[in-house]
Enzyme design. Structure first.
Site, PDB file in Angstrom:
ATOM      1  N   ARG A  50       8.154  53.913 -11.375  1.00  0.00           N
ATOM      2  CA  ARG A  50       8.051  52.721 -12.217  1.00  0.00           C
ATOM      3  C   ARG A  50       6.734  52.017 -11.922  1.00  0.00           C
ATOM      4  NH1 ARG A  50      14.198  51.160 -10.672  1.00  0.00           N
ATOM      5  NH2 ARG A  50      13.417  52.009  -8.718  1.00  0.00           N
ATOM      6  N   ASP A  52       3.252  49.915 -12.020  1.00  0.00           N
ATOM      7  CA  ASP A  52       3.026  48.506 -12.332  1.00  0.00           C
ATOM      8  C   ASP A  52       2.142  48.328 -13.562  1.00  0.00           C
ATOM      9  OD1 ASP A  52       4.504  47.726 -10.139  1.00  0.00           O
ATOM     10  OD2 ASP A  52       2.763  47.538  -8.827  1.00  0.00           O
ATOM     11  N   TYR A 110      -1.203  60.125  -5.626  1.00  0.00           N
ATOM     12  CA  TYR A 110      -1.917  59.038  -6.295  1.00  0.00           C
ATOM     13  C   TYR A 110      -3.399  59.123  -5.965  1.00  0.00           C
ATOM     14  CZ  TYR A 110       2.404  56.381  -7.295  1.00  0.00           C
ATOM     15  OH  TYR A 110       3.623  55.968  -7.770  1.00  0.00           O
ATOM     16  N   ARG A 197      -1.968  50.489  -3.420  1.00  0.00           N
ATOM     17  CA  ARG A 197      -2.976  49.450  -3.672  1.00  0.00           C
ATOM     18  C   ARG A 197      -3.286  48.639  -2.415  1.00  0.00           C
ATOM     19  NH1 ARG A 197      -0.713  46.415  -8.831  1.00  0.00           N
ATOM     20  NH2 ARG A 197      -2.528  45.072  -8.424  1.00  0.00           N
TER      21      ARG A 197
END
Length: 310
Positions: A50, A52, A110, A197
């Site tokens: 999910r 952002d 990622y 992040r």
């Protein structure tokens, strides 16, 4: 009834994230709309990650159930003609009825991309972040090395996370520079809320010379969000892929500054047994780490989980 898996790519710039929200456009809402129009059914997809608001993906996964006669491999073609141009299905296929994208062993990868130059490049503003302070990718790579392996990543988790267990395992943490582009690549068995992040923001502060590479180890062991760097902007983050984890190793050893244990899975397939041997452990961590290893063992298919001192 059949269950269909979609591999979905998207530019997240114009969306409030993947998960459905009442107050703004989302990837999930667009998939639900297109699938419902296509099949004539009320379709609700379940996503693997999910992401952002503003975060992109090359290979997120979504599944749904349908009674449609459309061949599984044709859903991608049919959906792409109904989806906006910033969302595109890359693959569609049938999967077992019990398949759930968030309840299976997988490896997520990622990439966080940073344009590192004196002035911004407006042509890359949508899928990279910008930093005008010089970044030393070599120092960032040294710092990233402390993250590889199984650790408690509580320092890299934003408030509001629903995760009960903050232990995750990273298989890769790499930093590379090509021209003015610095790319942080992370692969692991799972990620906490905003984890990538926050890691990126911490690595950037180290790359600017604010901290030494060893600071990453200190932040990791502190297990305190206040010790880590700022959360890097969303636009630089892309979910590259979600791949099956494959068969677990017969013997696995996990060690860090507060625990050292091994897992023996040699009898997993024949007797459904996994044995955990604890070689070193802070006493206050013992119960939590046993619970973590037991949960993973049952995900691997174990019916019996034994613990002994190593």
């Amino acid at each position: 009834m059949k269950r269909i898996k979609l591999v979905v790519a998207y530019d997240g710039t114009n969306y409030c994230g993947f998960q459905f929200q009442k107050n703004g456009p989302t990837i999930e809402a667009e998939l639900n709309r297109a699938l419902s129009e296509l099949t004539g059914e009320e379709i609700r997809v379940t996503g693997a990650s999910r992401t952002d608001a503003g975060v992109h993906a090359l290979g997120n996964i979504a599944v749904f159930n349908t009674e449609s006669r459309i061949p599984p491999e044709k859903f991608g073609y049919a959906l792409n003609s109904r989806l906006p141009e910033d969302i595109a299905v890359q693959l569609s296929e049938e999967v077992p009825a019990l398949y759930h994208p968030r309840k299976c062993n997988s490896v997520k990868t990622y990439e966080y991309r940073i344009v590192n130059r004196r002035f911004p490049d407006p042509t890359r503003r949508l899928n990279t972040s910008f930093c005008h302070w010089p970044l030393d990718a070599g120092i960032m790579q040294t710092a990233a090395g402390y993250l590889v392996g199984e650790h408690d990543f509580a320092s890299f988790c934003s408030a509001g996370s629903q995760a009960e267990d903050t232990v995750r395992k990273l298989y890769e943490a790499a930093v590379a520079r090509e021209g003015d582009l610095v790319t942080i690549r992370l692969s692991g068995n799972g990620f906490l809320y905003n984890m990538v992040r926050i890691i990126a923001g911490t690595l950037m502060s180290i790359g600017q010379g604010t901290f030494l590479p060893e600071h990453m180890r200190e932040v990791l062991n502190a297990r305190d969000r206040r010790r880590a760097g700022v959360k890097a902007p969303a636009e630089g983050l892309t979910l590259v892929s979600i791949d099956p984890a494959g068969e677990p190793e017969l013997y696995e050893r996990n060690t860090n500054d507060w625990i050292d244990y091994s897992l023996d899975r040699s009898a997993l397939r024949t007797k459904g047994r996994v044995v955990m041997a604890i070689h070193r452990c802070r006493e206050e961590e013992r119960a939590r780490m046993i619970a973590h290893a037991r949960q993973q063992a049952f995900w691997d298919g174990a019916k019996e989980f034994l613990v002994r001192n190593g």
